[in-house]
Design a protein around this motif. Sequence first.
Motif, PDB file in Angstrom:
ATOM      1  N   LEU A  51       0.775  -1.102  -0.006  1.00  0.00           N
ATOM      2  CA  LEU A  51      -0.032  -0.034  -0.095  1.00  0.00           C
ATOM      3  C   LEU A  51       0.958   1.409   0.048  1.00  0.00           C
ATOM      4  N   LEU A  52       1.996   1.325   0.894  1.00  0.00           N
ATOM      5  CA  LEU A  52       2.868   2.131   0.793  1.00  0.00           C
ATOM      6  C   LEU A  52       3.360   2.645  -0.628  1.00  0.00           C
ATOM      7  N   ALA A  53       3.830   1.310  -1.473  1.00  0.00           N
ATOM      8  CA  ALA A  53       4.184   1.515  -2.727  1.00  0.00           C
ATOM      9  C   ALA A  53       3.144   2.365  -3.615  1.00  0.00           C
ATOM     10  N   VAL A  54       1.933   1.736  -3.442  1.00  0.00           N
ATOM     11  CA  VAL A  54       0.702   2.137  -4.142  1.00  0.00           C
ATOM     12  C   VAL A  54       0.704   3.616  -3.956  1.00  0.00           C
ATOM     13  N   GLY A  55       0.828   4.232  -2.715  1.00  0.00           N
ATOM     14  CA  GLY A  55       0.822   5.775  -2.525  1.00  0.00           C
ATOM     15  C   GLY A  55       1.924   6.293  -3.260  1.00  0.00           C
ATOM     16  N   ALA A  56       3.113   5.727  -3.162  1.00  0.00           N
ATOM     17  CA  ALA A  56       4.239   6.354  -3.971  1.00  0.00           C
ATOM     18  C   ALA A  56       3.942   6.382  -5.585  1.00  0.00           C
ATOM     19  N   GLU A  80      -1.232  -3.467  -9.010  1.00  0.00           N
ATOM     20  CA  GLU A  80      -1.621  -1.773  -8.803  1.00  0.00           C
ATOM     21  C   GLU A  80      -0.539  -1.277  -9.737  1.00  0.00           C
ATOM     22  N   LEU A  81       0.691  -1.861  -9.811  1.00  0.00           N
ATOM     23  CA  LEU A  81       1.619  -1.297 -11.198  1.00  0.00           C
ATOM     24  C   LEU A  81       0.974  -1.349 -12.322  1.00  0.00           C
ATOM     25  N   SER A  82       0.206  -2.274 -12.619  1.00  0.00           N
ATOM     26  CA  SER A  82      -0.311  -2.361 -14.259  1.00  0.00           C
ATOM     27  C   SER A  82      -1.304  -1.197 -14.203  1.00  0.00           C
ATOM     28  N   GLY A  83      -2.255  -1.131 -13.226  1.00  0.00           N
ATOM     29  CA  GLY A  83      -3.113  -0.544 -13.049  1.00  0.00           C
ATOM     30  C   GLY A  83      -2.818   1.057 -13.367  1.00  0.00           C
TER      31      GLY A  83
END
Lengths: 227, 316
Positions: free
Chosen positions: A65-70, A188-191
Motif C-alpha cells: 500500500l505504501l508503494a501504491v501511495g508512492a 497496482e503497478l499495471s493499473g
Amino acid sequence: MPDMWTSNLLLHELSALVAGLFLLTAFGLIATRQVLACLRTFVLQSLFLALSAFVLGYLNASASLLAVGAITVVVKIVLIPWLLLKTLGDELRARREISQVLNIPTSLLIALAIVVFSYFVSVRILAVAPKGASAMNLPIGMAGLLLGAYAMTVRREAVPQIIAILSMENGAFFAGIAIAPHLPLIAELSGAFDVLIITRVMGVLVMKVHERVGTTAVGDLVTLREE
Amino acid sequence: MGNKILLNVIQVIVVMAFSPLVKGVLNRLKERIQSKRGPSIFQPYYDIWKLFHKDEIVSDYSSWIFRVTPYVVFVTPIFVALLIPVLTSYPLFFAFMADMLGGGFILALGGFFATLAAIDTANPYGPMGASRTRMVGFLAEPVFMIVFFTVSFVAGSTIPYIVQKHWVTPIANFFEPAHVLVMIAFVMLIIAETGSIPVDSPSGHFELAMVDESKGLEYSGRGAALVKWGGCMKVFVLFCIFLNVLVSPWGLAQGDHIGEVLLAVPLILLKMFIFILILVIIESSLAKLRLFRIPEFLGAAFVAAVAAVMTRLLEF
C-alpha cells in the motif's frame, strides 16, 4: 496498551478525514467552472488518494500500500498533469467556462443524491467486508466513482471528460485499497501505468480532433457522424 | 448561583466591550494587507461615540418598526451571548434557556427586523439591499440548519456547552471528518453572514452594489450607533460560536473563580485575532462574486455540510 490504542484511533480518524476530503474534491470536480481548476482539483484528489494509501498502509503494515501511495504520487500528481499540459496546454489554459448540460447548483444537488445512493449500495457489501477503515472508505470510493461518471455525463467538453474519467479511476482505487490492503503490487503497478497510457492516448486523440475540427465540445462533434 | 449569574453578565459585557475592537482590527488588517495605513483599531469606538452624540432624524412616513429596529438589532446578539460559551467551558445560568437552533432564530430575528425597517422608509436603496440580504440569508439558512444538526448528531446534544467538549475528548475526535467539514461549511457561512468579500464588499460605498450595508443607510444618530454596535456584536457572537463551539474549547476558563474567568478574556481575543488573520487572507485573495454566483458559493457550503452528515452516517 492504551497509548497504542489512542494513536491508532487518531490514525483511524485521520484516514476518515482523508476520505471526507476526498469526497469534497469529488464534489469540487463537479462544481469547478474552468478546465485548469478542474485539473487542480483532480491533482488534489489524487493527493488525498495517496495520503489514504499511506495511512492505510501504515495501519495494516502493508508495504504494497505504501508503494501504491508512492506510485500515485508519481503518476497522478506529477506525470498525468504534465502529460495533459503538454498535449492539451491551450485547451487547459483557456480561461472560459466549461459548457455543461445542467447548472452547477442543480449538479451539486444531484451529486448529493448520488452519494446517498452509493451509501445504500455499499451497506450490503460492508456487511461481508472486514470491519475497520473500510467502513468509511468503501462508500466514499464508490461515491467518487459514481460522481466521476456523473461529471463525465454533465460536461460537454472532451478535456473535462478526460479528467472525470481519471477521477472515476481514483474512486475505484480508493475503494479498492480500503477493502483489499494486501493486493499484489503487480496489479497496482499495471493499473497505474494503464491509466498513464490511457491519458496519453486520450490526450493525443483530443489534440488530433482539435486540429481537424477546431473544437472539442462534444455536442458539436455530432455533425461528424456519418448518415 | 449568584456567581453564575454574575459570570453570565460579565460574558455579555465582554461581548459588548470588545466587539467594536474585533471589527477595528479586521478593518485595519485588511488595509494593511493592501499596503495602506488603515484606520485606528479603535475607530469603531470613535464612530459609535460620535453617533451617540448626534441628532437622530426619523422620516415622518416611517412606522414604529423603523424606530424599534435599532433596539432589536442591538439586543438580539446580547441574548445569544447569554446562551453560548464566550469565556467559560461549563454552562452558565442562562445556558439552558435555548439551544443552538434557538440562538440561530434569535439572530435571524434581528436580520428580519432590519429588513422590515429598510423597506419601511421607502428609500430606493434600502429595499434593494434588504432583498439581497434576504437572498443570501435564505440560502444560508439550510446550511445553518444542517451544520447545527450535524454538530448535535455527532455530539449528542444541542446545547453548545456540551457540544464543545466532544471535539477534544479524546483529541482524535478533532480530526473526525464530520468536524472538519462542518468547520469548512461554517467558515463559508461566516463569510456570507458578516458580508465579507466573496459575497459582499463591506467597505464599498456604492449603493447599487451594496448588500449588507444598505439596510442601515436611513439611520442617523443614536439609531445608527445601535445598528452599528449590534452588527459588531453579531460578528463577535458568530466568531465565538465558531471558535468556542465548533473549533476548540481551548483557552476557556475551567473553574468558576472570577480571576480565572477574566484571564480567559485575553485568550479568547488571541484566538479571535488568529481567526481574523485567516479571514483577512481569504478576503484579500478572492474577488467579489457576482450576485448570481452567491447561490453557488452557499451551495458549496451546503454540500460540505451535507457531506459532513453523510461521513458521520458512514462511520459507524
